[in-house]
Each structure stands twice: as structure tokens, then as C-alpha cells.
Design a protein around this motif. Sequence first.
Motif, PDB file in Angstrom:
ATOM      1  N   ILE A 195       0.873  -1.176   0.000  1.00 42.86           N
ATOM      2  CA  ILE A 195       0.000   0.000   0.000  1.00 42.86           C
ATOM      3  C   ILE A 195       0.910   1.226   0.000  1.00 42.86           C
ATOM      4  O   ILE A 195       1.666   1.436   0.949  1.00 42.86           O
ATOM      5  N   GLY A 196       0.853   1.987  -1.066  1.00 43.33           N
ATOM      6  CA  GLY A 196       1.735   3.132  -1.178  1.00 43.33           C
ATOM      7  C   GLY A 196       3.192   2.699  -1.183  1.00 43.33           C
ATOM      8  O   GLY A 196       3.579   1.775  -1.910  1.00 43.33           O
ATOM      9  N   LYS A 197       4.006   3.300  -0.332  1.00 46.22           N
ATOM     10  CA  LYS A 197       5.423   2.969  -0.281  1.00 46.22           C
ATOM     11  C   LYS A 197       5.727   1.832   0.691  1.00 46.22           C
ATOM     12  O   LYS A 197       6.903   1.440   0.832  1.00 46.22           O
ATOM     13  N   HIS A 198       4.708   1.329   1.361  1.00 43.99           N
ATOM     14  CA  HIS A 198       4.930   0.296   2.382  1.00 43.99           C
ATOM     15  C   HIS A 198       4.569  -1.107   1.907  1.00 43.99           C
ATOM     16  O   HIS A 198       3.574  -1.303   1.207  1.00 43.99           O
ATOM     17  N   VAL A 199       5.366  -2.067   2.310  1.00 36.21           N
ATOM     18  CA  VAL A 199       5.092  -3.485   2.097  1.00 36.21           C
ATOM     19  C   VAL A 199       4.662  -4.054   3.450  1.00 36.21           C
ATOM     20  O   VAL A 199       5.344  -3.855   4.466  1.00 36.21           O
ATOM     21  N   PHE A 200       3.563  -4.778   3.455  1.00 28.51           N
ATOM     22  CA  PHE A 200       3.012  -5.335   4.718  1.00 28.51           C
ATOM     23  C   PHE A 200       3.237  -6.839   4.761  1.00 28.51           C
ATOM     24  O   PHE A 200       2.976  -7.545   3.779  1.00 28.51           O
ATOM     25  N   THR A 201       3.739  -7.305   5.903  1.00 27.21           N
ATOM     26  CA  THR A 201       4.105  -8.719   6.040  1.00 27.21           C
ATOM     27  C   THR A 201       3.607  -9.308   7.351  1.00 27.21           C
ATOM     28  O   THR A 201       3.193  -8.580   8.250  1.00 27.21           O
ATOM     29  N   ARG A 202       3.702 -10.640   7.453  1.00 27.84           N
ATOM     30  CA  ARG A 202       3.416 -11.323   8.722  1.00 27.84           C
ATOM     31  C   ARG A 202       4.715 -11.810   9.344  1.00 27.84           C
ATOM     32  O   ARG A 202       5.694 -12.003   8.675  1.00 27.84           O
TER      33      ARG A 202
END
Length: 202
Positions: A195-202
Amino acid sequence: MIKSLSILLTMSLVLTLFSAQTHHVEAKTMIKAGTSLFDEEMTESNRVIPEPETKQDVALLLNLPVKHMNDVKQVTKDQLSVTKYSVQEIEMLAKLISGEARGESFEGKVAVASVTVNRVLSSEFPNSIKEVIFQSGAYTAVSDGQYDRQPGKDAYRAVYSALIGEDPSSGALFYYNPETATDNWIRNRHIIKEIGKHVFTR
């Protein structure tokens, strides 16, 4: 003559009764129509999405306790007993969003807030917003001082959205900016979404 007069009086009485009944029906119809319109207006107003601009707005919308909220004009009984989050934690989360997701879309801001909430709910992290935010090395904004900036209204809106259960991050526990991240361990985690410049992880 008397008979004719009697007939006229009878007809007049019938017309009067008919007229009164018609007005009664019209009145009932108007009342029903008026009530219906009022109900529609009430339903429409209930669908308005609140847009909190301060920590007090968020606390009131979430029905939270009002300790240290001297400028709040109206307080309900329930707000004195609910303790899931504190007003101070709302402010902390808004400051975190302001520092970590400044320049991101509203969705991106909510996603960052959601990661913090997800950590609170996870057994892998501390169980309060304050402890999660100030966990050593957890957030760059806390380390470099960006956390100390005054949050804008979008940050408070994002806090509210995250605390009522919205989660654009899809349950993420971590996020990073691929262009600036220096820790390689986070790059090896399973990516959920970007989302945007961020990568989201677990």
C-alpha cells in the motif's frame, strides 16, 4: 314544505359528515407521509461517517473513558467505565501514524495503525498500544523523533478506523519501505500486500 326542509337538512348532514371524513383521511395520510420522511432523514443521518479531528473526538466515538479530557463537554455514563483503550493511547497512535505514514494515502495510514493494533492482539507482542509503540526498535518514527510531531486530523481518523476494526493490511504484523529499510530479516518475511510505499508482512 316540511318534508322538503327535512330532506335538505338530511342531505346537508350527510355532506358535512362526508367532508369531515375526507379531511380525517387526508390528515392521517399527511401524518403518515410526514413520519415516513422523518424516518428517511433519520436513517440517512445515521449513515453519515464520522470524521474525528482530535483524540477527544475519537474517544467519544469509541465510547472510551474520559479521564484527563477536561475540554469534553458531554460525557455518558458508559464512558467512565470502558477501558479497552485510553485517550493517551489514542494520541500515541495518532502521533505514530503521523510519523510513520506521513505522505501516505488514508488507506496507508489506517494500515499502519492496524499493524499496531494487530500486534497488541498478538501473543508475540506486548498487550497494550503504549507498550507496542515504545518497544525497543519497533518503529523508526519513535527512534528518529518524527513521533513527536503534532498529528493532523487524518491521523485521528485513521486511528478511529483501525480501532473499530478496519484493517487494510489484512492482518499484517510488520511493514517496511523497500527503498529505505536496512534490516534484511524483514525482507525475508511473507509479503501480504503493498500500500503506497509500504510493504506489509506477517
